[in-house]
Design an enzyme around this catalytic site. Structure first.
Site, short mmCIF file in Angstrom:
data_model
loop_
_atom_site.label_atom_id
_atom_site.label_comp_id
_atom_site.label_asym_id
_atom_site.label_seq_id
_atom_site.Cartn_x
_atom_site.Cartn_y
_atom_site.Cartn_z
N ASP A 168 -6.81 -8.43 4.37
CA ASP A 168 -5.99 -9.23 3.45
C ASP A 168 -5.43 -10.50 4.11
O ASP A 168 -4.89 -11.37 3.43
CB ASP A 168 -4.84 -8.39 2.90
CG ASP A 168 -5.35 -7.27 1.99
OD1 ASP A 168 -6.46 -7.41 1.44
OD2 ASP A 168 -4.64 -6.26 1.84
N SER B 151 0.83 -1.22 0.00
CA SER B 151 0.00 0.00 0.00
C SER B 151 0.86 1.26 0.00
O SER B 151 0.60 2.21 -0.74
CB SER B 151 -0.90 0.02 1.24
OG SER B 151 -1.84 -1.02 1.18
N GLY C 262 -5.98 -3.58 -7.94
CA GLY C 262 -7.12 -2.73 -7.60
C GLY C 262 -6.65 -1.38 -7.08
O GLY C 262 -7.27 -0.34 -7.35
C1 S3P Z 1 -5.57 -1.43 -0.12
C2 S3P Z 1 -6.81 -1.43 0.46
C3 S3P Z 1 -7.59 -2.67 0.69
C4 S3P Z 1 -6.71 -3.91 0.61
C5 S3P Z 1 -5.80 -3.89 -0.58
C6 S3P Z 1 -4.89 -2.66 -0.53
C7 S3P Z 1 -4.90 -0.13 -0.32
O1 S3P Z 1 -8.59 -2.77 -0.30
O2 S3P Z 1 -7.52 -5.07 0.58
O3 S3P Z 1 -5.01 -5.04 -0.63
O4 S3P Z 1 -3.68 -0.11 -0.57
O5 S3P Z 1 -5.57 0.91 -0.22
P1 S3P Z 1 -10.03 -2.05 -0.15
O6 S3P Z 1 -9.83 -0.58 -0.14
O7 S3P Z 1 -10.82 -2.50 -1.35
O8 S3P Z 1 -10.60 -2.56 1.14
#
Ligand code: S3P
Length: 418
Positions: free
Chosen positions: A305, A14, A85
Site C-alpha cells: 500500500d 486492517s 476490498g
Molecule cells: C489488506 C490486504 C491488502 C492491502 C489492503 C488491506 C487487508 O490487500 O492492500 O489495503 O486488510 O487484508 P490484498 O490482500 O489484496 O493484497
C-alpha cells in the site's frame, strides 16, 4: 519546509476491519479501543449491521456483543461495501459458511476489482458465487456446508488468505493456505488471541476447527500505512523532526521503513509495548539526503500500500526508483501504476510504467501542476506530501477521498508542516 510535532495517526485499517468482524462472530462482550473511524471501516460496520449484528456507531471505545459463529441473520438488503476490498473479501468468507445468501455491492472502483481469487477457493469449499458480469461486484454469495481445503493462492494476499480462514472458521473445518510469500498476518494473530488454533509456518497457515471464538479486548495501534506519509514528509523536509507514536510494527507491514532506510532516511524506531498480539513503537524522523532504490517482488507484500508513496518520495527527492513484481497494484482502488505515473508526469517528474511496476528517473526540478487521484485515497495523500515540499506547487483534486482511510489527513499535514 520545516516540520515539527508529534502525530498519533488513526488506528490501523486492517486491524479495525478485523476487530469488528471477529468480535461479531465471538460469543459475548468484546471491547475495541482506538478503532479507525473512516469510510472503509464504516462500510464493514454497516454490512455487519445488515447481517444482524448490533454494532454501535464507531467510537474511541466500543462494547461489541458477538452473535457467535453461526448467529448471523439472513440480510434483507445487499451488503454495501462502498470502496472496501477488505470488507468484501473477508465477509464473503464469512457468508460462504452460513446457511443463507448475501448480495455484495460497492462503488465503481470496488466493482472493477477481481473477485475470482476468492470465488475459486470458496466454490471449491462448496459455496456458490454468482456475478452479474465478469468477476466483479455485484456478487451474490450462497452459503453452504463447507468442506476442508488446502489451497495454494500462488499470490500474496491477506484478503484472500483471510477469506479462506474465515470460511473454515465459521464452517468448522480445517483449512490450509499456502502463499507465494507471507502476506500481513493480522487475521492469524487476532484469531489466536481469541482462542483459535492457527498455525503459521513460513508461507503456510493452517486453521483447525474451533467450536467458538472467545471475546477479546483490542487496542488498535496506529496504522503504519498512514504513518508512512509522515515518514516521507519528515525525510523530504528541509529542517525539523517528526515523532509518530503507537505505530504498529508488525514485520509484515514494515517494508516501507526498510526501503526508506536503504535510501538513507533518518528514521529511528523505538519499539515499546506489545499490544493485542501486535508490536508497537515510536518513530522519529529527521530530514535526510535520499538515494536511489530498487524494490523487487519478494519485498512487495510488506509495502504494497506504500508503493505509490515511495514513487512520490523518489520524485520529491529527485532520485531513481525502480519497482518490479508489483502487478497487483493494477487492481487496487485504482490502477496504481498508471495513476501514479500519469500524475507524476502531470507535475513534471520523469516516470515510466512497467507492466508490473514503474520507474522514476532522477531529476532535480520543482514539481508543479494538478493531479487527479481518481478517487484513490492513498494517491491523494502521497501527492499531498509532495505538495507540502518547499518549491512544489501541486493541487490535489478530489482531496476529500482521503476519508476512506484517514479523514483528518489534511489537518494533520497542515499542523506539522504549516
Ligand atoms: C489488506 C490486504 C491488502 C492491502 C489492503 C488491506 C487487508 O490487500 O492492500 O489495503 O486488510 O487484508 P490484498 O490482500 O489484496 O493484497
Amino acid at each position: 519546509m520545516n516540520v515539527s510535532g508529534t502525530i498519533r495517526v488513526p488506528g490501523d485499517k486492517s486491524i479495525s476491519h478485523r476487530s469488528l468482524i471477529f468480535t461479531s462472530l465471538a460469543e459475548g462482550e468484546s471491547v475495541v479501543r482506538g478503532i479507525l473511524d473512516s469510510e472503509d471501516v464504516r462500510a464493514t460496520a454497516g454490512a455487519l449491521r445488515t447481517l444482524g449484528v448490533a454494532i454501535p456507531p464507531l467510537a474511541k471505545e466500543m462494547q461489541l456483543t458477538g452473535r457467535g459463529l453461526r448467529g448471523l441473520r439472513t440480510p434483507s438488503q445487499a451488503l454495501d461495501c462502498a470502496n472496501s476490498g477488505t470488507t468484501t473479501r473477508l465477509l464473503a468468507g464469512v457468508v460462504a459458511g452460513q446457511p443463507f445468501s448475501a448480495r455484495f455491492e460497492g462503488d465503481a472502483s470496488l466493482s472493477r476489482r477481481p473477485m475470482k481469487r476468492i470465488a475459486e477457493p470458496l466454490t471449491y469449499m462448496g459455496a456458490r458465487l454468482e456475478f452479474d458480469r465478469g468477476d466483479g461486484l455485484p456478487m451474490t454469495v450462497h452459503g453452504a456446508a463447507l468442506r476442508s481445503i488446502d489451497w495454494d493462492t500462488h499470490a500474496s494476499s491477506a484478503q484472500v488468505k483471510s477469506a479462506i480462514l474465515l470460511a473454515g472458521l465459521v464452517a468448522g473445518v480445517e483449512v490450509r493456505v499456502i502463499e507465494k510469500s507471507p502476506s500481513r498476518d493480522h487475521t492469524e494473530r487476532m484469531l489466536r488471541a481469541m482462542g483459535v488454533d492457527v498455525e503459521s509456518d513460513g508461507n503456510q497457515v493452517c486453521l483447525r476447527p474451533a467450536g467458538k471464538l472467545n471475546p477479546i479486548e483490542i487496542d488498535v495501534p496506529a496504522d503504519p500505512s498512514s504513518a508512512a506519509f509522515f515518514v516521507a514528509l519528515g525525510s523530504l523536509a528541509g529542517s525539523g523532526e517528526l515523532t509518530l507514536t503507537d505505530v504498529c510494527l508488525n514485520p509484515t507491514r514494515t517494508g516501507f521503513l526498510d526501503v526508506m532506510t536503504r535510501m538513507g532516511a533518518d528514521v529511528q524506531v523505538v519499539a515499546s509495548a506489545n499490544s493485542g498480539g501486535e508490536q508497537i513503537g515510536t518513530l522519529r524522523i529527521r530530514p535526510s539526503q535520499l538515494r536511489a532504490a530498487r524494490v523487487t517482488e519478494a519485498e512487495v507484500p510488506s509495502l504494497i500500500d506504500e508503493l505509490p508513496l515511495l514513487a512520490c518520495v523518489a520524485a520529491g527527492a529527485g532520485v531513481e526508483l525502480e519497482i518490479t513484481g508489483a502487478a497487483e497494484l493494477r487492481v487496487k482502488e485504482s490502477d496504481r501504476i498508471s495513476t501514479v505515473v500519469k500524475n507524476l508526469r502531470a507535475v513534471g517528474a520523469l516516470a515510466d510504467e512497467l507492466p508490473d511496476g514503474l520507474r522514476v528517473h532522477a531529476s532535480r526540478r520543482e514539481l508543479a501542476g494538478t493531479i487527479d487521484p481518481r478517487g484513490d485515497h492513498r494517491i491523494a495523500m502521497a501527492f499531498g506530501i509532495l505538495s507540502a515540499v518547499s518549491g512544489n506547487r501541486i493541487t490535489v483534486l478530489n482531496a476529500e477521498c482521503v476519508a476512506v482511510s484517514y479523514p483528518g489527513f489534511w489537518e494533520d499535514l497542515r499542523r506539522v508542516a504549516p
